[in-house]
Motif scaffolding. Structure first.
Motif, PDB file in Angstrom:
ATOM      1  N   ILE A  68       0.857  -1.204   0.000  1.00 13.81           N
ATOM      2  CA  ILE A  68       0.000   0.000   0.000  1.00 13.81           C
ATOM      3  C   ILE A  68       0.889   1.249   0.000  1.00 13.81           C
ATOM      4  CG2 ILE A  68      -1.696   1.306   1.354  1.00 13.81           C
ATOM      5  CD1 ILE A  68      -2.768  -1.471   2.359  1.00 13.81           C
ATOM      6  N   GLN A  69       1.946   1.218   0.790  1.00 14.53           N
ATOM      7  CA  GLN A  69       2.849   2.380   0.834  1.00 14.53           C
ATOM      8  C   GLN A  69       3.605   2.551  -0.486  1.00 14.53           C
ATOM      9  OE1 GLN A  69       4.611   3.266   4.942  1.00 14.53           O
ATOM     10  NE2 GLN A  69       4.197   1.081   5.032  1.00 14.53           N
ATOM     11  N   ARG A  70       4.019   1.455  -1.067  1.00 17.58           N
ATOM     12  CA  ARG A  70       4.700   1.566  -2.365  1.00 17.58           C
ATOM     13  C   ARG A  70       3.781   2.248  -3.385  1.00 17.58           C
ATOM     14  NH1 ARG A  70       9.512   1.523  -3.777  1.00 17.58           N
ATOM     15  NH2 ARG A  70       9.663  -0.164  -5.313  1.00 17.58           N
ATOM     16  N   CYS A  71       2.486   1.907  -3.350  1.00 19.03           N
ATOM     17  CA  CYS A  71       1.546   2.458  -4.350  1.00 19.03           C
ATOM     18  C   CYS A  71       1.289   3.943  -4.147  1.00 19.03           C
ATOM     19  CB  CYS A  71       0.218   1.709  -4.297  1.00 19.03           C
ATOM     20  SG  CYS A  71       0.373   0.027  -4.890  1.00 19.03           S
ATOM     21  N   TYR A  72       1.240   4.402  -2.904  1.00 19.35           N
ATOM     22  CA  TYR A  72       0.981   5.832  -2.681  1.00 19.35           C
ATOM     23  C   TYR A  72       2.256   6.676  -2.636  1.00 19.35           C
ATOM     24  CZ  TYR A  72      -3.979   5.273  -1.822  1.00 19.35           C
ATOM     25  OH  TYR A  72      -5.312   5.022  -1.979  1.00 19.35           O
ATOM     26  N   LEU A  73       3.326   6.099  -2.103  1.00 16.34           N
ATOM     27  CA  LEU A  73       4.508   6.931  -1.824  1.00 16.34           C
ATOM     28  C   LEU A  73       5.606   6.835  -2.871  1.00 16.34           C
ATOM     29  CD1 LEU A  73       4.829   6.138   1.999  1.00 16.34           C
ATOM     30  CD2 LEU A  73       3.701   8.101   0.935  1.00 16.34           C
ATOM     31  N   ASP A  74       5.686   5.711  -3.578  1.00 16.21           N
ATOM     32  CA  ASP A  74       6.839   5.515  -4.461  1.00 16.21           C
ATOM     33  C   ASP A  74       6.462   5.364  -5.934  1.00 16.21           C
ATOM     34  OD1 ASP A  74       8.381   5.477  -2.145  1.00 16.21           O
ATOM     35  OD2 ASP A  74       8.094   3.318  -1.906  1.00 16.21           O
ATOM     36  N   TYR A  75       5.523   4.484  -6.218  1.00 21.84           N
ATOM     37  CA  TYR A  75       5.256   4.198  -7.630  1.00 21.84           C
ATOM     38  C   TYR A  75       4.810   5.435  -8.420  1.00 21.84           C
ATOM     39  CZ  TYR A  75       5.727  -0.811  -6.511  1.00 21.84           C
ATOM     40  OH  TYR A  75       6.190  -2.039  -6.105  1.00 21.84           O
ATOM     41  N   PRO A  76       4.090   6.400  -7.825  1.00 22.54           N
ATOM     42  CA  PRO A  76       3.716   7.566  -8.644  1.00 22.54           C
ATOM     43  C   PRO A  76       4.894   8.496  -8.987  1.00 22.54           C
ATOM     44  CG  PRO A  76       2.207   7.288  -6.788  1.00 22.54           C
ATOM     45  CD  PRO A  76       3.391   6.400  -6.531  1.00 22.54           C
ATOM     46  N   ASN A  77       6.077   8.202  -8.441  1.00 20.59           N
ATOM     47  CA  ASN A  77       7.254   9.033  -8.748  1.00 20.59           C
ATOM     48  C   ASN A  77       7.696   8.890 -10.192  1.00 20.59           C
ATOM     49  OD1 ASN A  77       8.673  10.630  -6.797  1.00 20.59           O
ATOM     50  ND2 ASN A  77       8.821   8.760  -5.545  1.00 20.59           N
ATOM     51  N   SER A  78       8.177   9.998 -10.774  1.00 24.59           N
ATOM     52  CA  SER A  78       8.804   9.944 -12.085  1.00 24.59           C
ATOM     53  C   SER A  78      10.028   9.016 -11.992  1.00 24.59           C
ATOM     54  CB  SER A  78       9.219  11.373 -12.428  1.00 24.59           C
ATOM     55  OG  SER A  78       9.885  11.393 -13.628  1.00 24.59           O
ATOM     56  N   LYS A  88      -1.888  19.998 -14.008  1.00 20.49           N
ATOM     57  CA  LYS A  88      -1.819  21.038 -12.970  1.00 20.49           C
ATOM     58  C   LYS A  88      -1.688  20.428 -11.555  1.00 20.49           C
ATOM     59  CE  LYS A  88      -5.091  24.154 -11.324  1.00 20.49           C
ATOM     60  NZ  LYS A  88      -6.513  24.019 -11.470  1.00 20.49           N
ATOM     61  N   HIS A  89      -2.517  19.444 -11.277  1.00 24.07           N
ATOM     62  CA  HIS A  89      -2.443  18.818  -9.948  1.00 24.07           C
ATOM     63  C   HIS A  89      -1.287  17.844  -9.946  1.00 24.07           C
ATOM     64  CE1 HIS A  89      -6.142  20.380  -8.462  1.00 24.07           C
ATOM     65  NE2 HIS A  89      -6.809  19.933  -9.506  1.00 24.07           N
ATOM     66  N   ILE A  90      -0.270  18.161  -9.230  1.00 18.61           N
ATOM     67  CA  ILE A  90       0.891  17.281  -9.257  1.00 18.61           C
ATOM     68  C   ILE A  90       0.882  16.421  -8.011  1.00 18.61           C
ATOM     69  CG2 ILE A  90       3.409  17.229  -9.364  1.00 18.61           C
ATOM     70  CD1 ILE A  90       3.287  19.581 -11.081  1.00 18.61           C
ATOM     71  N   TRP A  91       1.118  15.124  -8.187  1.00 19.69           N
ATOM     72  CA  TRP A  91       1.223  14.232  -7.025  1.00 19.69           C
ATOM     73  C   TRP A  91       2.505  14.551  -6.271  1.00 19.69           C
ATOM     74  CZ3 TRP A  91       5.394  11.137  -6.159  1.00 19.69           C
ATOM     75  CH2 TRP A  91       5.292  10.272  -5.054  1.00 19.69           C
ATOM     76  N   SER A  92       2.396  14.661  -4.982  1.00 18.25           N
ATOM     77  CA  SER A  92       3.603  14.818  -4.183  1.00 18.25           C
ATOM     78  C   SER A  92       3.502  13.898  -2.973  1.00 18.25           C
ATOM     79  CB  SER A  92       3.739  16.272  -3.730  1.00 18.25           C
ATOM     80  OG  SER A  92       4.576  16.319  -2.605  1.00 18.25           O
ATOM     81  N   LYS A  93       4.553  13.174  -2.761  1.00 19.65           N
ATOM     82  CA  LYS A  93       4.585  12.246  -1.627  1.00 19.65           C
ATOM     83  C   LYS A  93       4.328  13.005  -0.330  1.00 19.65           C
ATOM     84  CE  LYS A  93       8.396  10.275   0.465  1.00 19.65           C
ATOM     85  NZ  LYS A  93       9.612   9.503   0.489  1.00 19.65           N
ATOM     86  N   ASN A  94       4.779  14.252  -0.294  1.00 22.37           N
ATOM     87  CA  ASN A  94       4.697  15.016   0.948  1.00 22.37           C
ATOM     88  C   ASN A  94       3.407  15.807   1.105  1.00 22.37           C
ATOM     89  OD1 ASN A  94       7.284  14.152   1.556  1.00 22.37           O
ATOM     90  ND2 ASN A  94       8.128  15.710   0.168  1.00 22.37           N
ATOM     91  N   ASP A  95       2.519  15.735   0.124  1.00 22.81           N
ATOM     92  CA  ASP A  95       1.272  16.474   0.232  1.00 22.81           C
ATOM     93  C   ASP A  95       0.100  15.517   0.031  1.00 22.81           C
ATOM     94  OD1 ASP A  95      -0.868  18.120   0.144  1.00 22.81           O
ATOM     95  OD2 ASP A  95      -0.136  19.384  -1.504  1.00 22.81           O
ATOM     96  N   VAL A  96      -0.451  15.078   1.150  1.00 24.18           N
ATOM     97  CA  VAL A  96      -1.483  14.045   1.114  1.00 24.18           C
ATOM     98  C   VAL A  96      -2.714  14.496   0.312  1.00 24.18           C
ATOM     99  CG1 VAL A  96      -2.558  14.678   3.307  1.00 24.18           C
ATOM    100  CG2 VAL A  96      -2.577  12.313   2.592  1.00 24.18           C
ATOM    101  N   HIS A  97      -2.922  15.826   0.216  1.00 24.55           N
ATOM    102  CA  HIS A  97      -4.095  16.321  -0.525  1.00 24.55           C
ATOM    103  C   HIS A  97      -4.000  16.008  -2.016  1.00 24.55           C
ATOM    104  CE1 HIS A  97      -5.472  18.166   3.049  1.00 24.55           C
ATOM    105  NE2 HIS A  97      -4.310  18.762   3.217  1.00 24.55           N
TER     106      HIS A  97
END
Ligand SMILES: O=C(O)CCC(=O)C(=O)O
Ligand SMILES: [Fe+2]
Length: 278
Positions: A68-78, A88-97
């Protein structure tokens, strides 16, 4: 795809015709990857001949937390690609919103949603952990050696659905497709090779793995409903010292969400050959 039971987005669905696969007690013994010996069901009357294997959650709670953590925190990384890449809406590991805008991440050979064709030019390294997990599943289930080369990580909210479709972009349609789910339960519909066949409905719970091989590899399937649930198997035996600092955010999000890791072998060699000859 015909729907064989009443489904409404807001009301409660009629679950009387949904197949529930139950977990028998896990052995104390554990394999690598935080996985227990696989308890898989291939004998259900509706699915036995079409090559569908249903593995009732083989993951330990720590294993569920890990993926679950890999899917939210790592895999969305470039360099992986998400529905937000270039938007416009950029995924950021540090911004849960920003996580709520994630709909999908692609890994390895990136699925082209318009052409549905994989291209050699659009490829980034496939995560080694996910490739090893699927190679391991394939080995235990006695499939030929498996090379995970492409994956879609789907992120669902409680009101998300996935329309009926067949995954046929891969050149290698003999190799099984592994579909691993975490988070809220979902109803999964598996139909036949045409939209006219009535689908079977099965409940997918957190950790369940569906293996689509043989005929079922090219069967229509859909996710018409995500269910809200009190069950949180990923929280069992939580050890705060062992968790990543972001776990505190991830665990809030996953209670109201569902993740599906949809892993395919695209067969690199065939892709290269086909591109060279066109
Ligand atoms: O979410 C699921 O269970 C299925 C996802 C799927 O069918 C796909 O990504 O092709
Ligand atoms: Fe699919």
């Amino acid at each position: 795809m015909a729907v064989c039971f009443n489904l409404s987005k807001s009301g409660s669905p009629d679950l009387s015709r949904v197949i529930h696969f139950n977990l028998t007690d896990h052995d104390a013994q554990k394999y690598e990857f935080e996985v227990y010996p696989l308890n898989y069901e291939m004998k259900h009357a509706d699915i036995e001949e079409i090559g569908l294997l249903f593995i009732v959650n083989p993951f330990t709670a720590a294993g569920q937390r890990y993926w679950i953590q890999r899917c939210y925190l790592d895999y969305p990384n470039s360099p992986n690609v998400t529905n937000l890449t270039g938007k416009k809406h950029i995924w950021s590991k540090n911004d849960v919103h920003t996580w709520k805008y994630l709909r999908w991440t692609t890994l390895g050979y990136h699925h082209n949603w318009d052409t549905k064709v994989y291209s050699l030019d659009h490829h980034t390294p496939f995560p080694a952990d996910l490739a090893s997990l699927n190679a391991f599943f394939a080995k235990i289930l006695q499939f030929p050696p498996y090379f995970a080369e492409a994956a879609i990580v789907n992120y669902y909210h409680l009101d998300s659905t996935l329309a009926g479709h067949v995954d046929r972009s891969e050149f290698d349609l003999e190799a099984p497709l592994f579909s691993i789910s975490f988070g809220s339960p979902a109803i999964f519909l598996l139909g036949g090779q045409t939209k006219s066949e009535e689908p079977s409905a099965m409940m997918l719970n957190s950790g369940d793995v569906v293996v689509m091989s043989g005929q079922s590899r090219l069967s229509y399937h859909a996710v018409p409903k995500i269910l809200s649930s009190e069950a949180t198997p990923w929280l069992e035996l939580e050890n705060h010292e062992q968790e990543r600092p972001e776990w505190i955010h991830v665990k809030k999000v996953i209670c109201q969400s569902r993740i599906n890791l949809n892993v395919r072998q695209a067969q690199t060699e065939t892709i290269s050959k086909s591109l060279l000859t066109t």
